[in-house]
Each structure stands twice: as structure tokens, then as C-alpha cells.
Design an enzyme around this catalytic site. Structure first.
Site, PDB file in Angstrom:
ATOM      1  N   HIS A 189       0.852  -1.356   0.022  1.00 13.53           N
ATOM      2  CA  HIS A 189      -0.036   0.049  -0.068  1.00 13.53           C
ATOM      3  C   HIS A 189       0.856   1.189  -0.076  1.00 13.53           C
ATOM      4  O   HIS A 189       0.444   2.436  -0.603  1.00 13.53           O
ATOM      5  CB  HIS A 189      -0.960  -0.019   0.987  1.00 13.53           C
ATOM      6  CG  HIS A 189      -2.040   0.838   1.262  1.00 13.53           C
ATOM      7  ND1 HIS A 189      -2.310   1.977   1.601  1.00 13.53           N
ATOM      8  CD2 HIS A 189      -3.250   0.825   0.294  1.00 13.53           C
ATOM      9  CE1 HIS A 189      -3.480   2.661   1.407  1.00 13.53           C
ATOM     10  NE2 HIS A 189      -4.026   1.800   0.473  1.00 13.53           N
ATOM     11  N   HIS A 219      -7.384  -2.013  -5.484  1.00 11.37           N
ATOM     12  CA  HIS A 219      -7.662  -2.859  -3.840  1.00 11.37           C
ATOM     13  C   HIS A 219      -8.290  -4.150  -3.907  1.00 11.37           C
ATOM     14  O   HIS A 219      -7.968  -4.951  -3.154  1.00 11.37           O
ATOM     15  CB  HIS A 219      -8.400  -1.646  -2.922  1.00 11.37           C
ATOM     16  CG  HIS A 219      -7.537  -0.485  -2.557  1.00 11.37           C
ATOM     17  ND1 HIS A 219      -7.734   0.674  -3.184  1.00 11.37           N
ATOM     18  CD2 HIS A 219      -6.939  -0.286  -1.442  1.00 11.37           C
ATOM     19  CE1 HIS A 219      -6.956   1.577  -2.327  1.00 11.37           C
ATOM     20  NE2 HIS A 219      -6.469   1.063  -1.463  1.00 11.37           N
ATOM     21  N   HIS A 351     -10.408   5.609   7.927  1.00 14.98           N
ATOM     22  CA  HIS A 351      -8.958   5.554   8.020  1.00 14.98           C
ATOM     23  C   HIS A 351      -8.579   6.427   9.372  1.00 14.98           C
ATOM     24  O   HIS A 351      -7.660   5.999  10.111  1.00 14.98           O
ATOM     25  CB  HIS A 351      -8.326   5.751   6.772  1.00 14.98           C
ATOM     26  CG  HIS A 351      -7.921   4.762   5.685  1.00 14.98           C
ATOM     27  ND1 HIS A 351      -6.808   4.135   6.055  1.00 14.98           N
ATOM     28  CD2 HIS A 351      -8.551   4.178   4.772  1.00 14.98           C
ATOM     29  CE1 HIS A 351      -6.623   3.182   4.893  1.00 14.98           C
ATOM     30  NE2 HIS A 351      -7.891   3.175   4.262  1.00 14.98           N
TER      31      HIS A 351
END
Length: 604
Positions: A189, A219, A351
Site C-alpha cells: 500500500h 484494492h 482510516h
């Protein structure tokens, strides 16, 4: 070759009426116009700003003019030695190609974008290990392979949970330089999101998979290989990934399997915000977290957010997946057409909500989940993204016209490279990510209460004033002319009314967020409407990440569906829509070049 002067004319003064701009001693939005051209909204105020002064923004650029009948790829070939890779980048975006990850071993560089390196809690050395493997083309699993179903993490069976923990523990014990190790998987990532790769021939153009139509397919592939790797180490042939079911009231808290047994738990991560662990996740989270302590209201608000993400704000492939992102961007004032898809803002909120609160000494980047360079070091990252991927399936399963993947070659043929479960390097393409039946995974069913969570209608109040609460700074409100009023149901079946926020420029090194309200009404107490109210159109938010050189601003755009919002606020007959932009975080150098409302045809 001729050149031409380009003007940013997103809308004219005939299409909007400025209402008011509020400033304080801190940074604030500013709107300036002169004559009849583009609006610029900025979160950065200077002492000489006048709240009633309007100024035209006229970006000037020299652009290569090409005949309409010239094919971009043929032209690249025909240019031969005339144009090198170094100056093809100056050609207009008509010469774009699909984004293609180069050789992920030799071309990878240390990641430095999107995070403060001083005091960073994770490394920016995110390149994959070099096993001297030749890149292979992807092959679908055998038709005989069974389909495994991913399961909601808050109610997994003992076997599912034990297999999952066993697999995570196993990859944690692998050497860091093993391609299957917990660290190597986390670095993927970082490399794709914080400047580890650049476009071939363009060392100044970092590949960044967020904030564009690459977000969902990248993703999905990441999770596909991660899942197959974990299945190998679990020893369980039925193994499938769990998903964090944050669209279901029963699953909106961090799943208990990630919180039990402390450091003895392989799913533990030390860099989570302790204040949020026992609470309902906030899908509209920003540093201005006004709903966190009211669980019932937060749940209702979350359901409304998911409803908007999958319906009113996700009317077609561009709205859901995000804007086009191709190689060789041309016009320096509009280098690409990237924009965030409808789900990406709530994805970003999760997040930042999970990660530590930023602290200059203890957590300068909001590690782990609060920054893309470190996010995948938290096992929660993968179950969060598994649910994000599930949103793709749910969106398609609605069966609504326009709910299908992009058909552009530049999307279909964009590609990435991963290590598979056998430690082979494999190149995968977006076009092969579409059919999950062929990829041999699916999702266990879960409650979809969000389908019935369209905000309740409110009685229209004729009011134009909007007094900003003292705690909200900055705020801009502007009238934008609508293309039509009182459209019939048949007309709405043929075209959607869409609000476009164009030319967003923001600092990608920090968390950025502003909220958008349309035809909002202020109550007697002067409180700003919240994300739970029908006037809330949506948000624009970005987690710190790479994609540009230090000091440069990242381009983007946002779009929001208005049909249901106008019905719910009883303002379908209004000639102008009152649009409010409210900064929530990191907007001191954010700008917006235009706001407009258009009818977008539905493609059947």
C-alpha cells in the site's frame, strides 16, 4: 504548431450569485469573481482579502493543438525520435495511455510522499523483495475451484476466526523480506500510494491509486492475493477474509476479534485511537467530530451516508469509481481528470477515525490507519477494505441503470503487479477484476438497512441567511443556477441532476476535508446542519498520501447527486441552489476553481 490560451470558465456570473463569505483571524474560504468567469474558493485568507471583493481566476497555459482525427497512440509512434519520453509529458492529455505499473522491482524507489519522515513510526522503504522472477500474466482460478464467501467480522464462527488469526500469526513470523510476510504485504500500500512507483519515462509523475477510477480495482486485486496468501498459511481450504460490516448497525464498532487479548492477539495494532475503540465508527469523521458521543444518531447518520454513497451520489461509473486517471497528463493547469468516487470519502473517514490522533512527537502522521504509508500495518485495514470492495458488489446488485464498470480502454487496461500465493510475480488488469464469480469469491449476506435510510423530508423554509457557528471556520455559501426545475419522473429517469465541485487543489501531505450542503436551513440556535440532515450532499476528504512532489498541490474534483436531495428539501422548483462549503480539516491551502450543476444523461 499553433498554441492557444485556455480560460477556466466552469460557470459564469449568470449561473450563480455569491451570497456571503465569512472570515475570521484564522484561515478562511474566499470567493472572488470579476466579470463572468470561474469561481475560486480558498481556505487560505490574506490580510488584504475583502469579504465582498470578487476576483476572476484566469489560469493561462500554452497547449498543443492537434487535429481531431489524430490517434494519440499512432501519434506517439509517428513522433519517433522527434519527441523523447521526457517531453511527451508536455503533450495534451489526448495522448494518455492506461496507467501501467512498471517492473515493480527495479523501478521501485523509496516512498517519501504524503507523510512527515521525521519521527515517522513506519518506514518509507516500501519496495517489494527481489526474487529475480519474471512477471507472468494473470490466469483466473480453475473453474473447478470452489467459491469462498467473505464473512462479517463481528459474527464469524470459531473456525473462521481461528483460521484467520492462525494465518496472520504465520505471516507475522516470516522474515520481513519474504514477499508473503506481514511487513511486505503492508508495504504494498505504501509503494502504490506514497510515491514508490512513477510512470515509465516520467520520473516526476508518481503513480497514486487513490482519488481516481483506479481506487476500486487496485484494492480488489490487493485483497485477492492477500486472501489467497492467508489461505495458504491458514491450512484451511475454506478460508476467506472477514469484512468490517460498518454499513450494518450490528457491525459498526471495531470488531471484537481485533480488540481482545491485547498484544497476544495477532490482530492487535498499537497505533489506534484509544478514544474510538469502544464507539460506533463515524463515516463522516473529521477533526471536528460532532456526532461521536451520540451512538443512535451516529448509526442513523452512517446509514444515510452509505445510502448516498451507493445511490444518489453514485449515478454512473464516474460517480462511483472516480474520475479518469491516465498516463502522460498534458495541460499543466488541468493535468488529469482525477476525482474521488462516492465511497472514497467515507472510506477515508474510517482510516482517520481508526488511526491515532496526530501528535508532532508521538504520532506525526496519525499512524497506522491515519496515513496511507502506514495503514496496512493494521490488520483492520484489510477488513475495512474488504467491506469497501463489498460496496462495489452492492452497488452493482442494485440493478440501477448506469451501475456498471467503466468501459474506456484506459480503465480496462490499467494494470498492477503483485506476488501471488506461490511467490510468482503476476501482472493483473482492471478488466479482469470485474467478475468476482471468475475470481472465486463472494460475500455472506448482511443486513442492508441503509437501503431504507434516505433522509426524512423537511418542510421548506424560505431563508437565505446562513450564520456560521463560532466553531466552524471557514464557510462559503453561493447560489448556483440549476439547468432545469420541477422535472417530471420521466425526465429524471433520463438524466440526473449533478452538483460538480471542480478544480480542487489540496495538500496531499495532510488530512483534508470539507462538507457540502445544498439549500440548508439554519434553526433558531444557529446550528449548522450535520451529515444526518437531508441538506447534506456529501463530503470531500483525503487521507495523507503521495502522488505529487513536496510543495505541489494535488488535483481532484467531486460530484454529488441532487435529485433526491431537492425532493427531500422541497426545493425542486427553485431556479438557484444554495450551495455551502464547510471546511472541517486541513483546508488552509485548499482551493476550488468552480461550482456548477448539470444534467447528466443516464446510459442504458
Amino acid at each position: 504548431m499553433a498554441s492557444s490560451l485556455l480560460l477556466s470558465t466552469t460557470f459564469t456570473t449568470s449561473s450563480y450569485t455569491p451570497i456571503s463569505t465569512f472570515t475570521t483571524s484564522s484561515s478562511s474560504f474566499k470567493a472572488r469573481t470579476k466579470q463572468a468567469h470561474g469561481l475560486r474558493v480558498s481556505c487560505k485568507a490574506s490580510p488584504e482579502d475583502n469579504i465582498n471583493e470578487n476576483q476572476l481566476i484566469l489560469p493561462e497555459t500554452q497547449k498543443l493543438v492537434l487535429p481531431n482525427n489524430v490517434d494519440r497512440r499512432n501519434l506517439l509512434v509517428g513522433l519517433g525520435g522527434l519527441y523523447t519520453a521526457a517531453n511527451i509529458g508536455s503533450l495534451p492529455s489526448a495522448l494518455a495511455d492506461p496507467i501501467t505499473t512498471p517492473d515493480i522491482i527495479s523501478s521501485c524507489q523509496e516512498s517519501t510522499s504524503g507523510f512527515e519522515q521525521k519521527g515517522a513510526l513506519r518506514t518509507g522503504k516500501c519496495c517489494p523483495p527481489n526474487l529475480e522472477k519474471t512477471i507472468q500474466l494473470f490466469e483466473f482460478p480453475s473453474k473447478l475451484e470452489k467459491t469462498r464467501k467473505r464473512w462479517p467480522a463481528h459474527k464469524g464462527s470459531k473456525k473462521q476466526v481461528d483460521s484467520y488469526k492462525k494465518a496472520i500469526q504465520a505471516i507475522r513470523h516470516l522474515p520481513d523480506d519474504h514477499p508473503h510476510s506481514f511487513v511486505s504485504q503492508a508495504k504494498i500500500h505504501c509503494a502504490y500510494c506514497n510515491g514508490g512507483y512513477t510512470e515509465t519515462g516520467f520520473p516526476d509523475k508518481e503513480i497514486e491509486v487513490h482519488n481516481s477510477w483506479l481506487f476500486f480495482p487496485f484494492h480488489r486485486w490487493y485483497l485477492y492475493f492477500y486472501e489467497r496468501i492467508l489461505r495458504k498459511y491458514s491450512g484451511d481450504d475454506d478460508f476467506a477474509l472477514p469484512y468490517w460490516n460498518w454499513d450494518n448497525p450490528e457491525g459498526m464498532k471495531i470488531p471484537q476479534i481485533f480488540l481482545e487479548d491485547g498484544k497476544q492477539n495477532p490482530l492487535y495494532d498499537e497505533y489506534r485511537n484509544p478514544d474510538h475503540l469502544p464507539k460506533v465508527v463515524n463515516l463522516t469523521f473529521s477533526t471536528d467530530d460532532y456526532l461521536l458521543d451520540d451512538p443512535a444518531k451516529q448509526i442513523a447518520c452512517n446509514l444515510g451516508v452509505v445510502y448516498r454513497d451507493l445511490t444518489s451520489n453514485a449515478t454512473n461509473s464516474e460517480a462511483f469509481f472516480g474520475g479518469k486517471y491516465t498516463a502522460y497528463p498534458g495541460d499543466p493547469n488541468n493535468p488529469d481528470k482525477r476525482s474521488a468516487g462516492s465511497v472514497e470519502t467515507s472510506h477515508n473517514a474510517v482510516h482517520v477515525w481508526v488511526g491515532q490522533a496526530k501528535n508532532p512527537t508521538s504520532s506525526p502522521n496519525g499512524e497506522d490507519m491515519g496515513n496511507f504509508y502506514s495503514a496496512a500495518y493494521d490488520p483492520l485495514f484489510y477488513v475495512h477494505h474488504t467491506n469497501v470492495d463489498r460496496m462495489w458488489k452492492l452497488w452493482k446488485d442494485l440493478g440501477t441503470a448506469g451501475h456498471s464498470e467503466p468501459t474506456d480502454d484506459d480503465w480496462l487496461n490499467a494494470s498492477y503487479v503483485f506476488y501471488d500465493e506461490n511467490e510468482n510475480l503476476v501482472r493483473v488488469y482492471n478488466k479482469d477484476s470485474v467478475n468476482i464469480d471468475k475470481l472465486k469469491f463472494d460475500y455472506e449476506e448482511s443486513k442492508t438497512l441503509w437501503k431504507n435510510s434516505r433522509p426524512a423530508q423537511q418542510v421548506k423554509i424560505v431563508e437565505n441567511a446562513f450564520k456560521p457557528p463560532a466553531r466552524v471556520d471557514p464557510l462559503l455559501k453561493v447560489h448556483v443556477k440549476r439547468p432545469a426545475t420541477n422535472r417530471t419522473p420521466e425526465q429524471k429517469k433520463k438524466a440526473k441532476e449533478i452538483l460538480f465541485i471542480n478544480g480542487i487543489q489540496f495538500n496531499s501531505n495532510k488530512f483534508v476535508k470539507f462538507e457540502v450542503f445544498v439549500n440548508d436551513k439554519v434553526d433558531i440556535g444557529g446550528k449548522l446542519p450535520t451529515a444526518c440532515d437531508p441538506e447534506f450532499a456529501g463530503s470531500f476528504a483525503q487521507v495523507p498520501h503521495g502522488g505529487n512532489k513536496v510543495g505541489m498541490l494535488m488535483p481532484s474534483a467531486a460530484r454529488f447527486g441532487l435529485d433526491e436531495l431537492l425532493e427531500d428539501t422541497k426545493t425542486e422548483g427553485d431556479e438557484y441552489a444554495l450551495v455551502a462549503l464547510v471546511a472541517r480539516a486541513g483546508c488552509d491551502d485548499l482551493t476550488v476553481s468552480g461550482i456548477e450543476i448539470k444534467l447528466e444523461p443516464i446510459l442504458y
